[in-house]
Each structure stands twice: as C-alpha cells, then as structure tokens.
Design an enzyme around this catalytic site. Sequence first.
Site, mmCIF file in Angstrom:
data_model
loop_
_atom_site.group_PDB
_atom_site.id
_atom_site.type_symbol
_atom_site.label_atom_id
_atom_site.label_comp_id
_atom_site.label_asym_id
_atom_site.label_seq_id
_atom_site.Cartn_x
_atom_site.Cartn_y
_atom_site.Cartn_z
ATOM 1 N N TYR A 106 2.975 -0.142 -6.315
ATOM 2 C CA TYR A 106 1.728 0.530 -5.942
ATOM 3 C C TYR A 106 1.832 1.110 -4.537
ATOM 4 C CZ TYR A 106 0.231 -1.723 -10.137
ATOM 5 O OH TYR A 106 0.162 -2.101 -11.455
ATOM 6 N N ASP A 127 -2.961 6.483 -1.162
ATOM 7 C CA ASP A 127 -3.434 7.832 -0.853
ATOM 8 C C ASP A 127 -3.123 8.207 0.595
ATOM 9 O OD1 ASP A 127 -5.285 5.801 -0.144
ATOM 10 O OD2 ASP A 127 -6.905 7.256 0.055
ATOM 11 N N TYR A 176 1.559 2.935 8.464
ATOM 12 C CA TYR A 176 1.351 2.322 7.144
ATOM 13 C C TYR A 176 1.698 3.319 6.039
ATOM 14 C CZ TYR A 176 -1.238 0.963 2.962
ATOM 15 O OH TYR A 176 -1.593 0.683 1.661
#
Length: 277
Positions: A99, A102, A125
Amino acid sequence: MKFLITGARGQLAREFISYFQEKGYGFAAFPKDELDVSDFEKVYQTIKEIKPDIIINCSAYNQVDLAEKEKHLAYKVNTIGVYNLAISAREIKAKLVHYSTDYVFDGTKTGFYTEEDQPNPLNEYGKSKLFGEFFIQEVLENYLIFRVSWVYGKGTQNFLYKLEEWAKKQEVLKIAVDEFSVPTSTRTIVEVTLKALDEGLTGLSHLTNSGYASRYEWAKEYFKLKGINKLIYPALQADFNLPAKRPKWSVMSNEKISKALGITIRDWREELKSLIR
C-alpha cells in the site's frame, strides 16, 4: 491460500485479521517487534519458513511530519523494508500486496489523479513511499500496489480518531478547508484487495472510496453523524505551519480498479455512514 501479514497492530492489518478470522482463512500476522521489515535476514528467514502464497504488507512509517527530520526511519521501513519483502517474495514465488499513498503527488493537477500521472512527492514520507513502489516494480512481476488516501479504521493513527480526541479538549476545532483527497475505509481496502486477488490482477492501481472531500467537509460530516456538537472553523493549510509540505489536491480516481473488477466502490459519505451505523 496462505497469507502473511506484516504490521499486525496497524489499523489496516487489524481489518485483514478480523476478516480472515471470520472467514477461516489461513494466515500468519506479525507486529513490528516480531518481524521488522527493515531486517532482511529476519524477513527472508520468516518468509522462507512460512512459505505464504500472498504477502500483505501493512507495515509503514506514516508519521508525515516526523519524517522530515527522521527521514532515515521513513526510508528504512517504506523503502528498504519493501525491498526486503520483494526480494523474499520473489524467492518463494509469492505475490506481494503493498500500500502506497496519494502523497506521491504534488497537488498541481486539475482533476482526478490517475495511474498514468507522473508522481512528484513534496515531502520525505511521499518520497520514501514512491521509492518503495519503484523497488517492487524492479524486483517483481507478481505484485499489487495500491495507492490509498486518508485511511481510517479501528485504531489511533487516523484523522477521525484525532478529531474525537481534539473535541474532548477544545470547543473550536480549526480544520483545513483547502486540502482535498478521498477518505477511504480499511473495510473498503480489504474488500477490494481480496477481490483483486481472486481475479488474479497485478500492477499498480488507485484504491479509494468514491468522491472527494476537504478535511473540513470530512470533519463536519463525521461530527454530524456522530452527534458531536463542536464548532469546526474552516482554516487554511498554511495556518498550521507543519514541517512537512502536503499536496492541497491529491484526489485519486478509482476508475481503473473499478473497471477491472466490474464493481462500483461506495462513495466516501455512504461508507462513513454505513460504518458508524
């Protein structure tokens, strides 16, 4: 089919575990203190021993602001850890489900982001998650990468939990009105992931609920459904002066995965209402 789940104490892993237990699926789930994905030897040995058919990676360093000064920790988990899983999956011919986020996008697009759009993360990140994607695509052919957004479920690492905590201490909550994405439930992610596995899909897809919202709209809707009577003030993203720069618009289209599976994914408002009820 035998599953191996990493990051077992996180909200997404907990949703998978609950589903697997209910359905009687065979699985092994490891929290970080039992399987640190950044430890190659441990990852390799564990996967070789268990020989899962599917590895579901729910491990993630998702402290977006802390990642600006602790970037080594973000890359250790989100990049190196993912590479370790990919190498180990290739060794036993397992499928890796991962996963992403966005936050690989910079928010400058007008319209929904699709899988064909060029990533350009604004913070460490986002960069660490994007490099994780690259490693999987370089190492494996049999993989699923899902970019998800504004994930919420049973746990403390989500916006809705923080909202309720803030509401206990403050009469007025300032929430960004100029930051847009798609609130997405862990239930939706689990349901769509398992359907994609059943259909034998591979590759990169965006996996979100349908529609989009600002953080302000999301908070207002949640408080209305929960009957929480607090004033929510529409603030600007810049008012918070956070260490990590965030895209103001990171709304992703789920059209690719919806068409591939022949499904309609619930609107975020419908999903939120259903889960609260």
